[in-house]
Every structure is written in C-alpha cells, then in structure tokens.
Design an enzyme around this catalytic site. Structure first.
Site, short mmCIF file in Angstrom:
data_model
loop_
_atom_site.label_atom_id
_atom_site.label_comp_id
_atom_site.label_asym_id
_atom_site.label_seq_id
_atom_site.Cartn_x
_atom_site.Cartn_y
_atom_site.Cartn_z
N ASP A 77 0.84 -1.19 0.00
CA ASP A 77 0.00 0.00 0.00
C ASP A 77 0.87 1.24 0.00
O ASP A 77 1.96 1.23 -0.57
CB ASP A 77 -0.91 -0.04 1.24
N HIS A 109 -3.38 6.07 3.96
CA HIS A 109 -4.22 4.97 3.46
C HIS A 109 -3.77 3.62 3.99
O HIS A 109 -4.56 2.84 4.53
CB HIS A 109 -4.19 5.00 1.93
N SER A 310 -11.17 -0.52 -0.87
CA SER A 310 -9.92 -0.49 -0.13
C SER A 310 -10.11 -0.88 1.31
O SER A 310 -9.23 -1.51 1.93
CB SER A 310 -9.32 0.92 -0.16
#
Length: 430
Positions: A77, A109, A310
């Site tokens: 990621d 994130h 996600s």
C-alpha cells in the site's frame, strides 16, 4: 499465465523502483506533489464506539476462537506509519517509491488498512482490528501524494503520472512479501483496463500472484472503485477489467457492501468478485497521530470518508489470518474456499453474483463451520468450539446506497503507468 513474466529476484529487491521503460520516456524520479499526513478535520462520528461494521461481522465473537497469532500479513500500500496499537508487530518491508521505509505513510491509506486488519484492542474505544495478534509487513509501493514525470509518446508533451506506483512495482512487492514470510497479502489497490481484445493484462502481476498462492500465501485484493478510469460493468457485461482481481483463481477479490448489506454503488462488479465486506463508514488508525480517524485528506486537501473496496478488503485479509490461525493445516486455496463457502448471500446459501460474489463474509461461520466436503471425508482440521450468546445475524436490507467517491483518497485506485503508454500508443496509431 506466463511464468516467464515473473519479475526476477534482482528487480524485486531493487528499491526504490525506478521506471526504466524507453516507451514511457521517463524524465526523472518521483516527485512529491502534496504535503504528507494532512490532518482530517474534527468528525461528528463517535470514534469511541464499536464501529457498525465490526458489530455486523461479529469480530469480537470471532476473536474468542482466533486472533491471528503466528500470521504475518503483508500490506502492499502507501506504507504503514508506526502506531501504538500496532507496536511490536510492525515489520519494515521496504519502500519502492523513495527507498526510505515501509513504515512511512504519506497518504494515511496504508495505516488505515493495517489498522482494520490488526489494530490491538484499547480500553478507551470499541474499535479493534480483525486479527490483533498478527504481524504487519509494511511494503510501500504506491502513493497519490507523489508523481512520476513522463513524456507523451505522440506529442512529446511533458506530463506527470497521477500517482507513484504501477502494476510492475506491485508485482515486485508481491514477490517481496513472499520472500519475507507473509502468510497473507492485502492489496487495497487496483488497476483498471478496458475489456478489449488487445487489452494489457499485466502478465508480471498475474505471474506474481500465482507464484504467491503456489507458495501457500493467501492473496486478498480489492475489487476497485468506480472512477474516470474504472467504469462500472453492467449486468452480465464486462467492459472494465480490474487487476489483480480478475486473476480469480489465485486471489480472493473483495467487493464493498453498503450499510444495509447490499452492494455499494461504487464497487466494481464482475464475475471475478468472490466475497464482500463492509465498505462504508470505516473507523481505523490515523497516520501521524496515536488515535483513530474516520476520514483521510487526499492530495488536493479534500477530506474523504473511509469508504471503498480499499477498506472492505482488510476485513477479509484479517479473516484469512484468523482462519490460518485456527486451521493451520489448510492450504492457501483451502482458506479462500472456506471464506467463500461460509459467506452469506442475500439470495441464499450457495448463491453468487457479480456484485457480491458469494456474499458477506461471516467470520464466526468461517471459524466454526464444517464444510460438506469435510463431513464426507472426515477431514475436519479442528474441532469447532461452541460459542454462547451468538444470536444469528438477521438478513440485511439489500438495497444499495448511492455514495459519491470523486477523486477520493479512500479509493487509492492504482493507475498503472503502462496504461498511459497504451492509451497514447492507441491515439498515435489511430
């Protein structure tokens, strides 16, 4: 699948990743285009309460049976920041963007994803990760806060990629995760390709996820969110391919469900979708802060809720760790099969759709059910424990809820640099 496309070992361990393709005419290394770790504004959401998704999945009940002990989950990621609720369980897997550290997260994130997977419980909040005893192997390979200078092939115009990271660096990161002992890989990113006869299928990424599964690693990937480059597929019609999700035999592809349990409008549909998990209103760990967050601030300074495939994907990656903890003799493909066969579909047992796959994952069932083939063969790996006080989960309202995800950092769509080349070549030829 082309075995010859598998990235070579020297490229896997060459960090940072530098685009070295004469076709793209790269003009320089990555460049930062926004300030890191922008703080989300105050939220009206009660971050101390147990999140709705966590209640829906009965995470606390499932953790009476397994906590992910002995499992190492690679989060490929934007990096994972050091956070007190991951303390002692974070491993630096490296950084393909700048070569600094997998424990640096400019976007926030990857930290949110890792928190949903493995955040430790805390007495001040109701939030906990699905597998709080698991290790997190952080590999930084994509960021919307960075860009790569390129030149357009037909005009020579200087331009920049929308983000750093592509399917080449992702393929290398998958192999690196395998080399570093991952038992589960979480990929909350996706690249979208047009479903045309000459579309590019990222053969190196396909070979990498196949290699990972052959090495007994469960690969869990996001189905992708709708965007300008990821157009929604119609019922029974595929116009957009989401990668690596469509390498369906080797990955577990996760769709996002809305708050009622139906398919979220933004979740890309396709025959490769395997299961679903809650994909709206998530709460998780904040990067650069010891607390929690329900929003991320994108590279344009816009706060976005933690909505998207996600954030559905890490629930399933965490569940894979629980299953591997409870049933250590199962292979990667058997773990995937167990998660699929114990999922709950609105249309009933055994149903499958392009929007939800086999349905919403059910962690308690995945840890306790005896599958039909196990009954027949008498090969049950572990005796199911009896849980008390677990009322059946009522069937949710399957109506969709419309959610706008316009340029959301929560989506973090992985836009392959190779796509840019393809489109410019097509324009040049056309």
């Amino acid at each position: 699948m082309d075995p010859a496309a598998l990235p070579v070992a020297s490229s896997v361990n060459a960090l940072p990743y530098v685009v070295n393709n004469s076709a793209t005419q790269q003009t320089g290394p990555v460049q930062q285009q926004a300030q890191c770790e922008q703080q989300a504004p105050e939220t009206t959401q009660d971050l101390r309460a147990e999140p709705a998704a966590q209640q829906q999945l009965r995470i606390r009940q499932a953790q009476r049976l397994a906590t992910g002990r002995g499992q190492r989950i690679a989060v490929i990621d934007s990096g994972v920041a050091r956070h007190p609720r991951l303390a002692g369980r974070l491993i630096d897997g490296g950084d393909y963007i700048e070569g600094r550290s997998g424990l640096f997260d400019c976007d926030g994130h990857g930290t949110a994803v890792a928190g949903l997977i493995a955040a430790a419980p805390d007495p001040t909040t109701g939030f906990v990760g699905v597998a709080p005893a698991a290790q997190i192997l952080a590999i930084r390979q994509a960021s919307t806060f960075y860009a790569v200078p390129l030149r357009q092939l037909d005009t020579g115009q200087a331009l920049r990629s929308p983000m750093a990271g592509d399917t080449v660096s992702m393929a290398r990161a998958v192999l690196r995760a395998v080399e570093m002992g991952a038992t589960v890989i979480n990929i909350s990113e996706a690249a979208c390709f047009p479903a045309t006869p000459d579309q590019v299928n990222a053969p190196d990424l396909q070979a990498a996820v196949h290699d990972a599964t052959e090495h007994d690693v469960v690969v869990v990937v996001a189905a992708a969110n709708t965007s300008n480059t990821c157009k929604q597929n119609g019922s029974g019609v595929v116009t957009t391919i989401s990668s690596p999700g469509w390498f369906d035999g080797d990955v577990l592809t996760v769709a996002a469900a809305d708050s009622g349990g139906g398919p979220a409008d933004f979740s890309i549909r396709g025959p490769w979708v395997d299961v679903a998990a809650p994909g709206v209103g998530a709460v998780s760990l904040a990067a650069g802060d010891p607390g929690l967050t329900s929003e991320l601030v994108d590279a344009h300074g816009v706060p976005r809720p933690l909505d998207g495939t996600s954030f559905a994907t890490p629930y399933v990656a965490g569940l894979a760790a629980l299953v591997r903890d409870r049933f250590p003799n199962l292979t990667a493909r058997q773990v995937m099969h167990r998660i699929e066969q114990t999922a709950r579909h609105p249309a009933g047992a055994g149903a499958r759709s392009e929007a939800l796959g086999y349905g919403m994952v059910d962690p308690v069932a995945a840890l306790t059910a005896v599958l039909p083939e196990e009954q027949r063969a008498g090969e049950q790996q572990s005796r199911p424990a009896e849980l008390t006080g677990l009322a059946p989960v009522p069937a949710g309202d399957t109506r969709s809820r419309t959610i706008a995800l316009i340029g959301s950092a929560a989506a973090l769509a992985l836009l392959a640099l190779t796509l840019l080349v393809i489109h410019t070549v097509k324009r040049h030829r056309g």
